[in-house]
Design an enzyme around this catalytic site. Structure first.
Site, PDB file in Angstrom:
ATOM      1  N   ASN A  15      26.906 150.823   9.516  1.00 13.23           N
ATOM      2  CA  ASN A  15      27.733 149.812   8.851  1.00 13.23           C
ATOM      3  C   ASN A  15      27.357 148.405   9.304  1.00 13.23           C
ATOM      4  O   ASN A  15      27.381 147.465   8.509  1.00 13.23           O
ATOM      5  CB  ASN A  15      29.217 150.082   9.119  1.00 13.23           C
ATOM      6  CG  ASN A  15      29.801 151.080   8.135  1.00 13.23           C
ATOM      7  OD1 ASN A  15      29.689 150.919   6.935  1.00 13.23           O
ATOM      8  ND2 ASN A  15      30.425 152.134   8.662  1.00 13.23           N
ATOM      9  N   ARG A  66      41.841 151.335  30.708  1.00 17.76           N
ATOM     10  CA  ARG A  66      41.665 150.779  29.370  1.00 17.76           C
ATOM     11  C   ARG A  66      42.019 149.293  29.316  1.00 17.76           C
ATOM     12  O   ARG A  66      41.276 148.496  28.730  1.00 17.76           O
ATOM     13  CB  ARG A  66      42.491 151.587  28.367  1.00 17.76           C
ATOM     14  CG  ARG A  66      42.112 151.365  26.912  1.00 17.76           C
ATOM     15  CD  ARG A  66      42.952 152.219  25.982  1.00 17.76           C
ATOM     16  NE  ARG A  66      42.803 153.634  26.228  1.00 17.76           N
ATOM     17  CZ  ARG A  66      41.818 154.396  25.756  1.00 17.76           C
ATOM     18  NH1 ARG A  66      40.880 153.838  24.998  1.00 17.76           N
ATOM     19  NH2 ARG A  66      41.769 155.673  26.021  1.00 17.76           N
ATOM     20  N   ARG A  92      36.759 153.514  20.377  1.00  8.88           N
ATOM     21  CA  ARG A  92      37.696 153.282  21.475  1.00  8.88           C
ATOM     22  C   ARG A  92      39.077 152.978  20.897  1.00  8.88           C
ATOM     23  O   ARG A  92      39.189 152.264  19.899  1.00  8.88           O
ATOM     24  CB  ARG A  92      37.259 152.078  22.328  1.00  8.88           C
ATOM     25  CG  ARG A  92      35.959 152.254  23.071  1.00  8.88           C
ATOM     26  CD  ARG A  92      36.131 153.086  24.315  1.00  8.88           C
ATOM     27  NE  ARG A  92      37.056 152.482  25.260  1.00  8.88           N
ATOM     28  CZ  ARG A  92      37.526 153.116  26.336  1.00  8.88           C
ATOM     29  NH1 ARG A  92      37.189 154.373  26.555  1.00  8.88           N
ATOM     30  NH2 ARG A  92      38.351 152.503  27.169  1.00  8.88           N
ATOM     31  N   HIS A 110      37.745 153.279   8.249  1.00  8.35           N
ATOM     32  CA  HIS A 110      38.185 154.626   8.627  1.00  8.35           C
ATOM     33  C   HIS A 110      37.726 155.606   7.557  1.00  8.35           C
ATOM     34  O   HIS A 110      37.876 155.341   6.360  1.00  8.35           O
ATOM     35  CB  HIS A 110      39.709 154.653   8.751  1.00  8.35           C
ATOM     36  CG  HIS A 110      40.247 155.986   9.160  1.00  8.35           C
ATOM     37  ND1 HIS A 110      40.127 156.464  10.456  1.00  8.35           N
ATOM     38  CD2 HIS A 110      40.898 156.952   8.457  1.00  8.35           C
ATOM     39  CE1 HIS A 110      40.688 157.660  10.523  1.00  8.35           C
ATOM     40  NE2 HIS A 110      41.160 157.970   9.327  1.00  8.35           N
ATOM     41  N   THR A 142      45.940 146.679  13.711  1.00  8.27           N
ATOM     42  CA  THR A 142      47.196 146.351  14.388  1.00  8.27           C
ATOM     43  C   THR A 142      47.320 147.270  15.601  1.00  8.27           C
ATOM     44  O   THR A 142      46.524 148.196  15.769  1.00  8.27           O
ATOM     45  CB  THR A 142      48.396 146.541  13.445  1.00  8.27           C
ATOM     46  OG1 THR A 142      48.452 147.909  13.035  1.00  8.27           O
ATOM     47  CG2 THR A 142      48.280 145.639  12.210  1.00  8.27           C
ATOM     48  N   ASP A 146      45.078 153.139  13.275  1.00  5.83           N
ATOM     49  CA  ASP A 146      44.791 153.372  11.852  1.00  5.83           C
ATOM     50  C   ASP A 146      45.987 153.040  10.961  1.00  5.83           C
ATOM     51  O   ASP A 146      46.213 153.689   9.932  1.00  5.83           O
ATOM     52  CB  ASP A 146      44.356 154.825  11.615  1.00  5.83           C
ATOM     53  CG  ASP A 146      43.072 155.189  12.343  1.00  5.83           C
ATOM     54  OD1 ASP A 146      42.259 154.282  12.601  1.00  5.83           O
ATOM     55  OD2 ASP A 146      42.891 156.382  12.668  1.00  5.83           O
ATOM     56  N   GLN A 174      29.691 155.098   0.521  1.00 11.46           N
ATOM     57  CA  GLN A 174      30.728 154.174   0.058  1.00 11.46           C
ATOM     58  C   GLN A 174      31.118 153.168   1.144  1.00 11.46           C
ATOM     59  O   GLN A 174      31.432 152.014   0.840  1.00 11.46           O
ATOM     60  CB  GLN A 174      31.962 154.959  -0.413  1.00 11.46           C
ATOM     61  CG  GLN A 174      31.697 155.872  -1.595  1.00 11.46           C
ATOM     62  CD  GLN A 174      31.096 155.132  -2.782  1.00 11.46           C
ATOM     63  OE1 GLN A 174      31.590 154.070  -3.178  1.00 11.46           O
ATOM     64  NE2 GLN A 174      30.030 155.677  -3.346  1.00 11.46           N
TER      65      GLN A 174
END
Length: 216
Positions: A15, A66, A92, A110, A142, A146, A174
């Site tokens: 991508n 994290r 991540r 996604h 956000t 997802d 796509q």
């Protein structure tokens, strides 16, 4: 004005390549100022280097937590003064603090038709559920996984001959169309996140976002 973009990637960077190609063809009014990877072996780094784009390697395994990793990412990203953060296969889960820091200017793709099939293993889950359609979604990021407002989706058929591998190929084709489109819209100031909704040309989009149906 050229939109300043930082891309985050973990893997092959297909991508990323699609977006770089559209920038090179002057179809996106932007420039990628850096590519950050959390895996030193990621091929996305090679793609960036071939294009003369600065790279940042932050191995998440080198951090105790994290939050510590995400704080280091912010410190590495912000000197580039990005107007847009693009997650291109960045594997991540991001902390709420990181998401809030870039809220309204970070997007992700996604491999499913959100809000359905959040999380991992989407292709096999779609097959197991007997779905007749599948696809991919570009959305604003956000703090909830997802769950940000959709920008654009592409729909593909699921046939009796399909398996997880064939669906990966269908969906990725796509992805390479709709992700550059979303980046182009953002760079032109056409899309915004306002009150947890996406607007395109100042008009609110529905829950699915703008839909491209590759079946027609």
């Amino acid at each position: 004005m050229s939109c300043n973009i930082v891309v985050l990637a973990s893997g092959s960077g297909s991508n990323l390549q699609a977006i770089m190609d559209q920038i090179a063809d002057n179809k996106i009014s932007g420039r990628i100022s850096a590519v950050l990877c959390n895996r030193p072996e990621a091929y996305a780094l090679e793609r960036a280097k071939k294009a003369g784009i600065p790279t940042i390697v932050l191995d998440h395994k080198s951090f105790d937590s994290r939050p510590a990793f995400d704080k280091a990412m912010i410190e590495a990203i912000d000197p580039h003064k990005p107007e847009l953060i693009v997650l291109a296969g960045f594997m991540r889960i991001l902390t709420p603090e990181f998401c809030e820091h870039y809220l309204g200017r970070m997007i992700n793709i996604h491999p499913a038709l959100l809000p359905s099939y959040k999380g991992l293993n989407t292709h096999q889950r779609v097959l197991d559920a007997g779905e007749s359609v599948h696809g991919c979604t570009v959305h604003f990021v956000t703090p909830d996984l997802d769950d940000g407002p959709n920008i654009i989706q592409a729909v593909v058929d699921v046939t009796s001959e399909d398996n997880a591998e064939t669906l990966v190929n269908k969906v990725q084709q796509q992805e390479h169309i709709i992700y550059p489109q979303a980046v182009a819209w953002f760079a032109e100031g056409r899309i915004k996140m306002i009150d947890q909704r996406t607007t395109l040309d100042e008009k609110p989009l529905g829950e699915t976002g703008y839909v491209v149906d590759s079946r027609t």
